[in-house]
Design a protein around this motif. Sequence first.
Motif, PDB file in Angstrom:
ATOM      1  N   VAL A  62       0.852  -1.194   0.000  1.00 58.42           N
ATOM      2  CA  VAL A  62       0.000   0.000   0.000  1.00 58.42           C
ATOM      3  C   VAL A  62       0.889   1.245   0.000  1.00 58.42           C
ATOM      4  O   VAL A  62       1.760   1.395   0.851  1.00 58.42           O
TER       5      VAL A  62
ATOM      6  N   VAL B 194     -10.119  -0.618  -0.532  1.00 57.51           N
ATOM      7  CA  VAL B 194      -9.624  -1.901  -1.040  1.00 57.51           C
ATOM      8  C   VAL B 194     -10.722  -2.932  -1.218  1.00 57.51           C
ATOM      9  O   VAL B 194     -10.521  -3.967  -1.841  1.00 57.51           O
TER      10      VAL B 194
ATOM     11  N   ASN C  11      -0.625   4.549  -0.664  1.00 57.79           N
ATOM     12  CA  ASN C  11      -1.408   5.713  -0.260  1.00 57.79           C
ATOM     13  C   ASN C  11      -2.790   5.260   0.196  1.00 57.79           C
ATOM     14  O   ASN C  11      -3.137   4.088   0.092  1.00 57.79           O
ATOM     15  N   SER C  12      -3.562   6.194   0.700  1.00 57.95           N
ATOM     16  CA  SER C  12      -4.906   5.869   1.179  1.00 57.95           C
ATOM     17  C   SER C  12      -5.768   5.375   0.024  1.00 57.95           C
ATOM     18  O   SER C  12      -5.668   5.888  -1.095  1.00 57.95           O
ATOM     19  N   GLN C  13      -6.621   4.403   0.322  1.00 55.78           N
ATOM     20  CA  GLN C  13      -7.429   3.810  -0.750  1.00 55.78           C
ATOM     21  C   GLN C  13      -8.578   2.987  -0.175  1.00 55.78           C
ATOM     22  O   GLN C  13      -8.593   2.641   1.003  1.00 55.78           O
TER      23      GLN C  13
ATOM     24  N   TYR D 149     -11.529   0.822   4.166  1.00 54.66           N
ATOM     25  CA  TYR D 149     -10.680   1.959   3.829  1.00 54.66           C
ATOM     26  C   TYR D 149      -9.320   1.769   4.510  1.00 54.66           C
ATOM     27  O   TYR D 149      -9.245   1.338   5.668  1.00 54.66           O
TER      28      TYR D 149
ATOM     29  N   TYR E 246      -5.921   4.085   5.451  1.00 49.72           N
ATOM     30  CA  TYR E 246      -5.407   5.445   5.552  1.00 49.72           C
ATOM     31  C   TYR E 246      -3.903   5.371   5.769  1.00 49.72           C
ATOM     32  O   TYR E 246      -3.435   4.860   6.787  1.00 49.72           O
TER      33      TYR E 246
END
Length: 772
Positions: free
Chosen positions: A632, A638, A634-636, A647, A649
Amino acid sequence: MNLSALPDVFFIVILLVLSALIIFTYTTPTKGELFLFSYSAIVILFGIFLFQFKYYKTEENNVSKLVNEFKDKKNVLKGIVSEQPEVKDDRLRLLIKNKMADSIHCDGYVLVSVYKVKYAEKPPSDYRYGDEIQITGKLEMLPHRRNPGEFDYGKYLKMHDVDAVFIAFGFDKIERIGHTEPSFLKSKIIYPIKDYSIKVIDKLVGGDEGEYLKGLVLGERSNISQEIKENFVNAGVAHIIAVSGLNVAYVALIIWAVLMFVPVKHSYKNIIIIIFLFLYMGITGSVPSIVRATIMASVFLIAQIIERKPNAYNIVAFAGLVILIYDPRQLFDAGFILSFTAIFSIIILYPKLNEWLRKMKWYANLDEEKIFGKSVKWILLLFLGTFAAQLGTLPISSMMFNKVSVVSLAANLFAIPLSNLALALGFIMIIASTFSSWLASIFAAVNSMIMHYQLEMIEFCAKLDFAFVETYFVDYLFMAVYFIVLALLYGISKSNYKLRAAVIILLIANFVLLSSIMDKTDKVQITYIDVGSSNSTLIKMPLGTSVLINTGSDTKKYSPSERNVIPYLKTQGIGELDLLIITALNANEFRSLNNFVKNFPVKKILIPVYYKPVFENELINTSFKNTKIYFVENSQIVNKQGKFRIYLYYDSLYNGESMMAQFTYGDQSFIFTDSYSLNEDFLNTKLIFGDDNVQVLKTAGAGSFDYSSAEFLAKANPEFVVISSSRSTRKKMRTDIFTASLEHIGMNVLKTNENGALIFESDGEVTESVNW
């Protein structure tokens, strides 16, 4: 008012009344076993009643009443050692009858564990039964069951009269202040004989073979390695190291051989043998299997004295009757249940199996005069005895061990004869050592070789890919259906086989249908698994998708991933994990992840990109070759399915070592923090709570404002805050301050070290805590 004797008085009155009714109502009884079965049924009910009474009621001056008063304080405990201490390389364990705690007189039994704190420190081996000791440490409540399906050690201790536990670090914290003789028989006969036998075995055999021999001869299994115990379970031969009928038979045979040269009546010889059998029972710790065998042998010998023909059902029922009268709590003891179930299975099922075997033409044609025919029949009889015992104990052992050995029948064909030979040689070796060390060493050498190869063969069977089948699905409903089917098969014949077959098929079909219906739900289940002061949470969705957030933190001595997390996943019917999210990864957490992936299939793993160089190592990468790993950056989002959202973060510039996860179902939100350097700007700009109701916030580890800032907690405003904390965490003071602060502002704080695993269920609108 002391009411502790009330259940016993009540039981004796009821038993006398029913006995009188039986005697005066039935003047010509024809089946004596029915009467003893009636008594046994009464004692079983009494056992349930007395267990409830004694388990949940304690006297006012019991030491367990002082636990909360002494919580988080150093205590000075005084008491008398009531059993021979258990000494290991890093620990001394004693059971003491308590006399005083911090100048307060109190009763009860306390299990004391003293751990070494220095590398060169050795545990003292000179403490003995009857020593009066003083020890400084912490008095604690009995441990609770950590997770659903796990062994309840606290309940086990309570059932064996232990009221509290006491923990001390450093062998300088314990000292002997006196000595008493609570029991002449134990201090002068039983324990000296046992200690002498252990010393002989350690000196002449030693190693794994020596520990195995102690289990065979003395029932002393505490130092048998966990690996060997696991091999015995996987190979289906764990019953071998449970002292039982064969031990009693050998003791009786040895005493009988000695008495052959003593000119006394046969009846007196039987009485002497009975006395020695009860002495041996004390030496082996009076475990249920040996008590049963001793009582059965004694009844058989008494029947010879009074010239009565013994009845197998009567003898077994009487043995159970005596044990339950003495201690009805044995009714709930695993050893008692397995021992009596196995012996009843052999008595009931073996004759039927033998009858079916004798009807087969090929068996009838075997010539017993020839070695081949005699050998085949002997092997088949041994096979049938093992098979009969396993038929009766199968669902019980499946629930206790969560596995059934496939190779058990084959393994027992060599394991039983070899263990019998090793047991006989062990007795001879100990007896011979009293007059000839040289002769004893000869028997020891032969026995060591036999046991070495036996352990090797058992390990081979246990390591086979098909050695066992896991049975986490077995429950009480399955057990009931199993025994009904077994009963129907037992009475099957040519005249009724069609009807019974139809009933069996319908019963199994209804069981499968009912099980599938019971498993269906529209709720998501979130389980915060008790893994000590680390983190592991299972999210189980209605359609079967499973997500695990972290796997705990393994040490060299204990692996939560293997001991807690994986077993819990299996009890939930999960055979493969769909998604594993790792929010942070220190050395112990990596060890846990590695052990988890080696022992449980995972489709996909998400890890912060910060740890990518670690997994690029070729040796480490080999362990994860069957699992897809995504890093990972960045924030996403999934996972986005219907009402579900996951989510992540993460920002490597602010807190590259860790990330946070948020799971939402409908408008219910669950947050998982594991950040070592949370940045307020990052939280305010990138962490979006939206309109979701934050039901549960899982703090990092043992809980601290260093990991979960006050600003973050205020923004989330969760209904519950979950803290993973072990009893002996070094960060306890910090955890207590964190907890007190949250409770002061009205937040509900739940700790796994106090409640065990925490389970929540949500339908997307309402979230409820599940009391397991």
